[in-house]
Design a protein around this motif. Structure first.
Motif, PDB file in Angstrom:
ATOM      1  N   LEU A  10       0.830  -1.210   0.000  1.00 27.34           N
ATOM      2  CA  LEU A  10       0.000   0.000   0.000  1.00 27.34           C
ATOM      3  C   LEU A  10       0.857   1.251   0.000  1.00 27.34           C
ATOM      4  CD1 LEU A  10      -2.878  -0.782   2.516  1.00 27.34           C
ATOM      5  CD2 LEU A  10      -3.131  -0.171   0.130  1.00 27.34           C
ATOM      6  N   GLN A  13       2.165   2.215  -3.300  1.00 23.35           N
ATOM      7  CA  GLN A  13       1.168   2.667  -4.269  1.00 23.35           C
ATOM      8  C   GLN A  13       0.605   4.053  -3.958  1.00 23.35           C
ATOM      9  OE1 GLN A  13      -1.973  -0.254  -4.809  1.00 23.35           O
ATOM     10  NE2 GLN A  13      -0.574  -1.844  -4.123  1.00 23.35           N
ATOM     11  N   LEU A  14       0.960   4.626  -2.819  1.00 21.23           N
ATOM     12  CA  LEU A  14       0.377   5.902  -2.423  1.00 21.23           C
ATOM     13  C   LEU A  14       0.720   7.000  -3.409  1.00 21.23           C
ATOM     14  CD1 LEU A  14       0.937   5.944   1.431  1.00 21.23           C
ATOM     15  CD2 LEU A  14      -1.158   5.472   0.187  1.00 21.23           C
ATOM     16  N   PRO A  15      -0.260   7.866  -3.719  1.00 20.14           N
ATOM     17  CA  PRO A  15       0.003   8.992  -4.609  1.00 20.14           C
ATOM     18  C   PRO A  15       1.009   9.938  -3.949  1.00 20.14           C
ATOM     19  CG  PRO A  15      -2.336   8.853  -4.018  1.00 20.14           C
ATOM     20  CD  PRO A  15      -1.620   7.800  -3.262  1.00 20.14           C
ATOM     21  N   ALA A  21      -6.215  11.530  -1.672  1.00 19.10           N
ATOM     22  CA  ALA A  21      -6.253  10.939  -3.011  1.00 19.10           C
ATOM     23  C   ALA A  21      -7.705  10.827  -3.469  1.00 19.10           C
ATOM     24  CB  ALA A  21      -5.604   9.563  -2.968  1.00 19.10           C
ATOM     25  N   VAL A  23      -9.942   8.724  -3.863  1.00 16.76           N
ATOM     26  CA  VAL A  23     -10.362   7.341  -3.601  1.00 16.76           C
ATOM     27  C   VAL A  23     -11.785   7.063  -4.070  1.00 16.76           C
ATOM     28  CG1 VAL A  23      -8.748   6.977  -1.704  1.00 16.76           C
ATOM     29  CG2 VAL A  23     -11.023   7.878  -1.218  1.00 16.76           C
ATOM     30  N   TRP A  26     -11.739   5.298  -7.389  1.00 12.92           N
ATOM     31  CA  TRP A  26     -11.060   4.009  -7.490  1.00 12.92           C
ATOM     32  C   TRP A  26     -11.957   2.878  -7.007  1.00 12.92           C
ATOM     33  CZ3 TRP A  26      -6.198   6.093  -4.544  1.00 12.92           C
ATOM     34  CH2 TRP A  26      -5.541   7.018  -5.352  1.00 12.92           C
ATOM     35  N   ILE A  63      -5.757   8.005   2.033  1.00 15.04           N
ATOM     36  CA  ILE A  63      -6.332   6.969   1.164  1.00 15.04           C
ATOM     37  C   ILE A  63      -7.428   6.178   1.885  1.00 15.04           C
ATOM     38  CG2 ILE A  63      -4.317   6.767  -0.325  1.00 15.04           C
ATOM     39  CD1 ILE A  63      -3.676   4.110   1.244  1.00 15.04           C
ATOM     40  N   THR A  75      -6.073   2.099  -2.930  1.00 12.48           N
ATOM     41  CA  THR A  75      -5.184   2.610  -3.969  1.00 12.48           C
ATOM     42  C   THR A  75      -5.856   2.257  -5.295  1.00 12.48           C
ATOM     43  OG1 THR A  75      -3.886   0.596  -4.310  1.00 12.48           O
ATOM     44  CG2 THR A  75      -3.194   2.070  -2.494  1.00 12.48           C
ATOM     45  N   GLU A  78      -5.672  -1.707  -5.160  1.00 11.74           N
ATOM     46  CA  GLU A  78      -5.858  -2.525  -3.974  1.00 11.74           C
ATOM     47  C   GLU A  78      -6.809  -1.871  -2.981  1.00 11.74           C
ATOM     48  OE1 GLU A  78      -2.692  -5.474  -1.872  1.00 11.74           O
ATOM     49  OE2 GLU A  78      -2.109  -3.404  -2.143  1.00 11.74           O
ATOM     50  N   LYS A  79      -7.601  -2.699  -2.300  1.00 12.29           N
ATOM     51  CA  LYS A  79      -8.544  -2.230  -1.293  1.00 12.29           C
ATOM     52  C   LYS A  79      -8.456  -3.184  -0.111  1.00 12.29           C
ATOM     53  CE  LYS A  79     -13.571  -1.558  -0.776  1.00 12.29           C
ATOM     54  NZ  LYS A  79     -14.854  -1.597  -1.506  1.00 12.29           N
TER      55      LYS A  79
END
Length: 186
Positions: A10, A13-15, A21, A23, A26, A63, A75, A78-79
Motif C-alpha cells: 500500500l 502505491q500511495l500517490p 487521493a 479514492v 477508485w 487513502i 489505492t 488494492e482495497k
C-alpha cells in the motif's frame, strides 16, 4: 500475502501529491483485511503497535474511504479493510474568526487537515443514550468524520447562542452562515 507485505505494498502505491487521493474514483478488488486500527483518540495501530511516525499516518489518512459502515485503505489497484473504533479523525483544535452569524469555525485534525465548518462540512452532536454524554463530529470528507476533541467542544459550548427552531430553543453555533445545533436549551 502477510499483513506486513500488504502494508508495504500500500505504501508503495500511495500517490505522491499533497492532500487526499481521489479514492472515490477508485474501485479495485477487495484484498482482505489487515491488522490496522484507528482508536477513538485518533491513534493509528498496526499489528497492535501504535504507528509513531506522523508522516506515515498522514499518508494512510489520505487513502481512507468509508463504504457503508466499513472503512478501507484504497489505492488504484488494492482495497484493504481496517478497523475504526469511532471516527477516523479527531478535530484537535478550533480557531474562531468573526462573530455572530458571520463567524467561521476552523478545525485542525490530528493529521493537520483544516476544515471550515459550513454547508460542506457540517457539525453534528450525538448524545449517548446510556450516559447522556455528547459526542460532537464534523465532516472532513465524503462519508468521513472527525470526532471533535473535548477541549474544542468546550470552546463550541462557550460560543453557543440560543435560537428558536420549530418551537424549541436550541443552543448552537454559527459558522459560514450555517447554524449547527449543539443541544436543547435547558
Amino acid at each position: 500475502m502477510t499483513d506486513s507485505a500488504k502494508a508495504n505494498d500500500l505504501l508503495a502505491q500511495l500517490p505522491k501529491g499533497k492532500g487526499p487521493a481521489p479514492v472515490h474514483l477508485w474501485n479495485p478488488d477487495f484484498c482482505g483485511n489487515i491488522d490496522m486500527r484507528i482508536a477513538r483518540d485518533g491513534t493509528w495501530f498496526y499489528q497492535g503497535t501504535p504507528i509513531g511516525r506522523k508522516p506515515m499516518v498522514k499518508l494512510f489518512s489520505n487513502i481512507i474511504r468509508r463504504d457503508g459502515d466499513d472503512y478501507f485503505l484504497i489505492t488504484p489497484v488494492e482495497k484493504v479493510g481496517i478497523t475504526v473504533d469511532d471516527a477516523p479523525f479527531v478535530a484537535v483544535t478550533l480557531e474562531v474568526e468573526g462573530q455572530g452569524e458571520n463567524q467561521v469555525l476552523r478545525f485542525t485534525t490530528n493529521v493537520d487537515e483544516q476544515i471550515e465548518a459550513g454547508l460542506e462540512h457540517p457539525l453534528r452532536v450525538v448524545i449517548d443514550p446510556l450516559t447522556q454524554e455528547p459526542a460532537p463530529y464534523i465532516r472532513v470528507r465524503t462519508n468521513l468524520e472527525a470526532l471533535v476533541h473535548r477541549n474544542a467542544f468546550y470552546q463550541l459550548v462557550e460560543l453557543a447562542v440560543s435560537r428558536p427552531i420549530n418551537g424549541q430553543n436550541w443552543l448552537g453555533v454559527w459558522s459560514a452562515g450555517e447554524f449547527f445545533r449543539i443541544g436543547l436549551e435547558p
